[in-house]
Design an enzyme around this catalytic site. Structure first.
Site, mmCIF file in Angstrom:
data_model
loop_
_atom_site.group_PDB
_atom_site.id
_atom_site.type_symbol
_atom_site.label_atom_id
_atom_site.label_comp_id
_atom_site.label_asym_id
_atom_site.label_seq_id
_atom_site.Cartn_x
_atom_site.Cartn_y
_atom_site.Cartn_z
ATOM 1 N N ARG A 119 0.837 -1.209 0.000
ATOM 2 C CA ARG A 119 0.000 0.000 0.000
ATOM 3 C C ARG A 119 0.869 1.256 0.000
ATOM 4 N NH1 ARG A 119 -3.465 -3.195 3.704
ATOM 5 N NH2 ARG A 119 -2.350 -2.333 5.495
ATOM 6 N N PHE B 73 -12.074 -4.108 -4.550
ATOM 7 C CA PHE B 73 -12.056 -4.855 -3.281
ATOM 8 C C PHE B 73 -11.343 -3.988 -2.230
ATOM 9 C CE2 PHE B 73 -11.611 -7.981 -6.769
ATOM 10 C CZ PHE B 73 -12.778 -8.705 -6.623
ATOM 11 N N ASP C 65 -16.265 -1.689 -3.328
ATOM 12 C CA ASP C 65 -16.386 -2.817 -2.420
ATOM 13 C C ASP C 65 -17.857 -3.217 -2.334
ATOM 14 O OD1 ASP C 65 -14.277 -4.119 -0.305
ATOM 15 O OD2 ASP C 65 -16.337 -4.304 0.418
ATOM 16 N N SER C 66 -18.121 -4.466 -1.967
ATOM 17 C CA SER C 66 -19.505 -4.926 -1.833
ATOM 18 C C SER C 66 -20.086 -4.593 -0.466
ATOM 19 C CB SER C 66 -19.581 -6.439 -2.073
ATOM 20 O OG SER C 66 -18.780 -7.124 -1.124
ATOM 21 N N ALA D 189 -17.683 -6.489 -7.688
ATOM 22 C CA ALA D 189 -16.497 -6.073 -8.444
ATOM 23 C C ALA D 189 -16.551 -6.541 -9.900
ATOM 24 C CB ALA D 189 -15.236 -6.608 -7.765
ATOM 25 N N ASP E 59 -7.242 -6.220 -5.025
ATOM 26 C CA ASP E 59 -6.874 -6.880 -3.773
ATOM 27 C C ASP E 59 -8.033 -7.774 -3.339
ATOM 28 O OD1 ASP E 59 -5.576 -7.595 -1.453
ATOM 29 O OD2 ASP E 59 -6.128 -5.762 -0.359
ATOM 30 N N CYS F 224 -4.289 -13.701 -2.217
ATOM 31 C CA CYS F 224 -3.927 -14.177 -0.873
ATOM 32 C C CYS F 224 -4.296 -15.643 -0.686
ATOM 33 C CB CYS F 224 -4.579 -13.305 0.203
ATOM 34 S SG CYS F 224 -6.380 -13.275 0.137
#
Length: 381
Positions: free
Chosen positions: A202, A217, A238-239, A265, A285, A325
Site C-alpha cells: 500500500r 475490493f 467494495d460490496s 467487483a 486486492d 492471498c
C-alpha cells in the site's frame, strides 16, 4: 507421554513441514497439549497436539527440550525481538508481532495497532498458555485483546469469545502507515482488525501520480487512501457498505477525497469497460477465492476474469497492481493466470516488480502455506 506417527507423518516432519494430520498419527495422549513426537524410537519434534482435530499435530521445534512450554515461549521471545526495532522506530504503526507457523508459533497470531494488540489463538494448546503469552506482550503495548472468535476454533473444540487480557482496549486505534492514518476497529473488524500483510504494498502506491485510479475490493480504503495522495480521482469499490463508510471516514481523517462505489467487483468492472472508461492505475486486492484445493479451478477462473477486466481498463503505460492471498494459487500459477489474462485481453504487460507479504509475515520455505500473498506490479505497453 509421546506421540507416534507413521512413515508419512515422519517424512513430513523430517522435511521440516510443521503439520501432521490425524490420519498419520498412530497414537498419542487423549488430552491436547505440548508433546514430543516420535517415529518408532526416533525423536522428530516437539508439537502442539490435539487428538480431536483433523490437523492434529503442529510442530514448533525439531530438537528435544527439557521444558516444552519454555521452548515454545522462547520462540515467542525471538519473534517479538525481531519486531522490536520497528515498534521503537514507528510506535504508531501497524505490525504483525506473531505470524503463527512463520515464527514457529503455529496457531497463534498477534497484531499491533499503534500501541494496542489483538491476539487470535486457533490451536487448543495455546488456551492454557494465554496468561504467559500476555505477560511477554505487556512491555510492548497498552492493551491486549483476545479476539478468539474465528470459526477455526470450533474445529479445535474451543469456545468463541472476545475479551481483554490486559489494559483498557479502546473501540478503535488510529494507525500511521506511510503518509496515511487510518482507523482500525479492534473488536469488530475483519481478522484482528485490519490486513497488515499488504502494508508495504500500500505504501508503494504513494510513489505514483496520475489522473484516475481504481481500487477494487477496497475494504476500508486500504490502497485507495495512498493513491489519493497522487491521483486527481480515486474510485474505491467494495460490496460492503460499512467498509466503504469506513473508507470515507479514513479519507476525511487525511483530508483526502475518495469516490466510493458499493458494487459487485466483477459486474462493476464489466460496466466500466462497456462505458469505455480508462484509468492510469488499477489495484486488485481480492479475497481468497481458493480457500481449499477443491476451490482452485473455480478460483483460477475468477482471478483471471477480474484481472482480464482490469487490464482492459488501463491506458497505455498504465499500471496494474494485483494480488492473490490464496496460498493454493501458488506463485507460478499466479503469473500463469496473469499471462493468460494479458493474452486474452490482447495487451502486452511488463513486470515492473514482483512482491509479497510484508517482512513481519515471514515465509518458511519448508512450509509453503506460509507464502500465501503474491503481489505483482505490471505495466501495460
Amino acid at each position: 507421554m509421546r506421540i507416534l506417527v507413521n512413515e508419512k507423518g515422519a517424512q513430513r516432519l523430517l522435511a521440516r513441514h510443521l503439520w501432521v494430520f490425524r490420519r498419520d498419527v498412530l497414537s498419542g495422549p487423549e488430552e491436547p497439549g505440548l508433546y514430543p513426537v516420535y517415529w518408532g524410537k526416533r525423536f522428530l519434534a516437539l508439537a502442539l497436539f490435539n487428538p480431536n482435530s483433523d490437523l492434529s499435530l503442529r510442530a514448533y521445534r525439531f530438537r528435544p527440550a527439557r521444558d516444552p512450554v519454555e521452548a515454545l515461549l522462547d520462540n515467542l521471545d525471538k519473534a517479538l525481538a525481531r519486531r522490536l526495532p520497528a515498534l521503537e522506530g514507528e510506535p504508531e504503526g501497524g505490525y504483525r508481532l506473531v505470524h503463527a507457523e512463520g515464527d514457529f508459533l503455529p496457531g497463534l497470531v498477534v497484531d499491533y495497532y499503534a500501541g494496542h494488540m489483538v491476539l487470535q489463538a486457533t490451536a487448543h494448546a495455546w488456551e492454557g498458555l494465554l496468561p504467559q503469552v500476555a505477560e511477554r506482550l505487556k512491555p510492548l503495548g497498552q492493551s491486549l485483546l483476545a479476539k478468539n472468535d474465528p470459526r477455526a476454533r470450533e474445529l479445535e473444540g474451543l469456545p468463541l469469545y472476545v475479551r481483554p487480557l490486559f489494559g483498557q482496549v479502546p473501540p478503535e486505534a488510529t494507525v500511521k502507515e506511510g503518509q496515511i492514518r487510518y482507523r482500525v476497529d479492534l473488536t469488530g473488524g475483519q481478522k484482528t482488525g485490519a490486513y497488515l500483510d499488504q502494508r508495504d504494498n500500500r505504501i508503494l502506491m504513494e510513489r505514483f501520480r496520475g489522473e484516475r485510479a481504481l481500487d477494487v475490493f477496497s475494504y476500508a480504503g486500504s490502497f485507495g487512501l495512498h493513491l489519493a495522495l497522487g491521483f486527481k480521482e480515486v474510485i474505491s469499490v467494495d460490496s460492503s457498505l460499512e467498509a466503504l463508510r469506513q473508507a470515507e471516514e479514513n479519507a476525511r481523517l487525511n483530508g483526502l477525497s475518495l469516490k466510493t462505489v458499493e458494487a459487485n467487483a466483477f459486474d462493476y468492472l464489466r460496466a466500466l469497460e462497456k462505458a469505455g472508461e480508462r484509468f492510469d492505475l488499477v489495484v486488485l486486492d481480492p479475497p481468497a477465492f481458493a480457500k481449499g484445493k477443491k476451490d482452485l479451478e473455480r478460483a483460477y477462473r475468477a482471478y483471471k476474469e477480474v484481472n482480464l477486466r482490469a487490464i482492459k481498463l488501463l491506458k497505455e503505460g498504465g499500471l496494474l497492481a494485483t494480488s492473490s492471498c490464496s496460498h493454493h494459487l501458488t506463485e507460478p500459477l499466479f503469473y500463469q493466470m496473469l499471462t493468460e489474462a494479458a493474452q486474452d485481453a490482447h495487451r502486452s504487460l511488463r513486470v515492473v516488480e514482483k512482491r509479497r507479504q510484508g517482512w513481519d509475515h515471514p515465509i518458511l520455505l519448508n512450509h509453503p502455506e506460509t507464502h500465501y500473498l503474491k503481489f505483482a506490479l505490471l505495466e501495460v505497453l
